[in-house]
Design an enzyme around this catalytic site. Structure first.
Site: not given
Ligand code: G16
Length: 543
Positions: A113-114, A277, A279, A281-282, A376
């Site tokens: 992710s982030h 971010d 991947d 999703d944010r 998300k």
């Protein structure tokens, strides 16, 4: 078919966190480490022989190697169709959509992710189920249990697949399909939003700055914002996914997207700024001269979603994670919608979305999404904002102010203490927990505690219970402090303190956040003894 059974020794640290297994790259590079976890996923599942698996990742360092491993192992374990995003690329929401769109049994998403990427930075593997959402706890628990006893994994002897060419390759009994990672997702967005209205807005001179942070959303944002919606070239910055995210931390917040923030606060700011971010999703949303907190963004999107064709019929309900501010609750209240409060982690929204109980969900950690996928979705939030801005013809600033005048304002900040010694962080939480029964009715300065508990969630759909999800201190008048430990870090513990002041619609809506929550910050220290437990005088990150 050359299926090989390879003997392996188990590892004792493969417990999935808030969102999959995240570790430093050298941990994943240990012989058998990634293989063990992937085999543990397959061993925890039932009935996938002859079905489809989706595989993709956020392009970070080690992505391509593990994709090859996962393809071989999926074929050896009995999947017969393996769909892989070209270049090994799939944003998390696009992977979620692909699983649903192609009726796959599930998907393996490679991402931390982030978190930063690179040879000594973070890597991750997560499994999503057939509804497109993160595996629920009963599956992640089974994966972990299996990882502790695993002694063999299955793979197949075959040359590496060319990940950069669309097409099909036979691997054992499986067909591996390399496909465009963007096309299906972009088509889905066109069904939800009024692209014509957004195109007209942009054509009229509305300026957008989108920072893809050298992460996975670059190709998606370029296709949608620049090619399909006509934003000028250069609207998408840092649009090429890089294995180390260009040395940056691909976390769209005010610290790691500071350049964008500074630009949005300048005199010549574009009308709308956004970032996503690692991947995809944010999301981060910044209007000209105004940062919209993720909690406010959720509330404002929910209140205005009907402007987008995909949500014109209204919402079934709104769901937010517990530490997310109660701004969405005010919207739900006024619109007469059910509001669900779940533990941190997108996986907890899955059942509500599947059951049609909630349409829009969101988290303070910069995640918003809807029932269009089961993750998300950063770009979705950007497009919904653009659709609302096009329909209302007002600025982000004007929309935010009108929102607060109608619903009141939840001033909100999160204080993070990172890399804290785990034993000390646990002691802080244990101390707080011990004090819970005595807190009700006590006063800290002018604040009076109305209730205090350790949040537990009873899933209304499947009846499962999740306990110890964070300490909530609720004050009279609607203000709150929440303490919890992060489930996504890879070194030590991160203590998160979520601080929120509710100001009613007729109150003072134009204060600086830091000023509005100053007394709550003092109360948080008094309640938890953060300095005493951690030796830290101030948080590392404030978002
Ligand atoms: C993951 C989860 C989110 C959660 C976030 C923060 O996000 O998918 O649902 O809100 O972690 O978790 P924590 O506070 O435990 O660090 P992501 O974007 O990292 O997948």
């Amino acid at each position: 078919m050359n299926i090989r059974e390879v003997a392996t020794k188990s590892f004792d640290d493969q417990k999935p966190g808030t969102s999959g297994l995240r570790k430093k790259v050298p941990v994943f590079q240990q012989p058998g480490y990634a293989e063990n976890f992937i085999q543990s996923i397959f061993d925890a599942l039932d009935g996938f022989a002859g079905t489809t698996l989706v595989i993709g990742g956020d392009g970070r360092f080690y992505n391509r190697e593990v994709i090859q491993t996962a393809i071989r192992m999926a074929a050896a374990n009995g999947f017969t169709t393996i769909i892989v995003g070209r270049g090994g690329i799939l944003s998390t929401p696009a992977a979620s959509h692909m699983i649903r769109h192609y009726g796959a049994f599930g998907g393996i998403i490679l991402s931390a992710s982030h978190n930063p990427g690179g040879p000594t930075e973070d890597f991750g593997i997560k499994y999503n189920i057939s509804n497109g959402g993160p595996a629920p706890e009963k599956i992640t628990d089974a994966i972990y249990a299996r990882s502790k006893t695993i002694d063999r994994y299955l793979t197949i002897e075959t040359p590496d697949i060319d990940l950069d060419q669309d097409g099909e390759t036979q691997v054992g009994d499986a067909v591996v399909r390399i496909i465009d990672p963007v096309a299906d997702y972009a088509a889905l967005m066109e069904t939800l939003f009024d692209f014509e209205a957004i195109r007209a807005l942009i054509g009229g001179g509305f300026r957008i700055a989108f920072d893809a942070m050298s992460a996975v959303t670059g190709p998606y944002a370029t296709e949608i914002l620049e090619r399909r919606l006509g934003a000028p070239a250069g609207t998408v910055r840092n649009g090429t996914p890089l294995p180390d995210f260009g040395g940056h931390h691909p976390d769209p917040n005010l610290v790691h997207a500071k350049d964008l923030y500074d630009e949005m606060m300048s005199a010549d700011a574009p009308d709308f700024g956004a970032a996503s971010d690692g991947d995809g999703d944010r999301n981060l949303i910044i209007g000209k001269g105004i940062f919209v907190t993720p909690s406010d963004s959720l509330a404002m999107l929910a209140a205005n979603a009907h402007f987008a064709p995909g949500y014109a019929k209204g919402l079934a309900g709104i769901a937010r994670s517990m530490p997310t501010s109660c701004a969405a609750d005010r919207v739900a209240e006024q619109l007469g919608l059910p509001l669900f409060e779940t533990p941190t982690g997108w996986k907890f929204f899955g059942n509500l979305l599947d059951a049609g109980k909630a349409t829009i969900c969101g988290e303070e950690s910069a995640g918003t999404g809807s029932d269009h996928v089961r993750e998300k979705d950063g770009l979705w939030a950007v497009l919904l904002w653009l659709n609302i801005l096009a329909a209302r013809g007002e600025s982000v600033h004007a929309i935010a102010e009108a929102h607060w005048r109608r619903f009141g304002r939840n001033y909100y900040a999160r204080h993070d203490y990172e890399g804290v010694d785990s034993a000390r962080a646990d002691a802080l939480m244990a101390d707080l927990r011990n004090h819970l029964p005595t807190l009700r009715g006590t006063a800290i300065g002018a604040l009076r505690i109305e209730a205090a508990d350790d949040f537990a969630y009873h899933d209304p759909i499947d009846g499962s219970e999740s306990r110890n999800q964070g300490i909530r201190i609720l004050f009279e008048g609607g203000s709150r402090i929440v303490f919890r430990l992060s489930g996504t870090g890879t070194s030590g513990a991160t203590i998160r303190v979520y601080i929120e002041r509710y100001e009613p619609a007729d109150g003072d809506l134009g204060r600086e956040t830091g000023d509005a929550i100053a007394d709550l910050i003092v109360a948080a220290e008094e309640l938890a003894g953060i300095a005493r437990h951690t030796g830290r005088a101030k948080p590392d990150v404030i978002t």
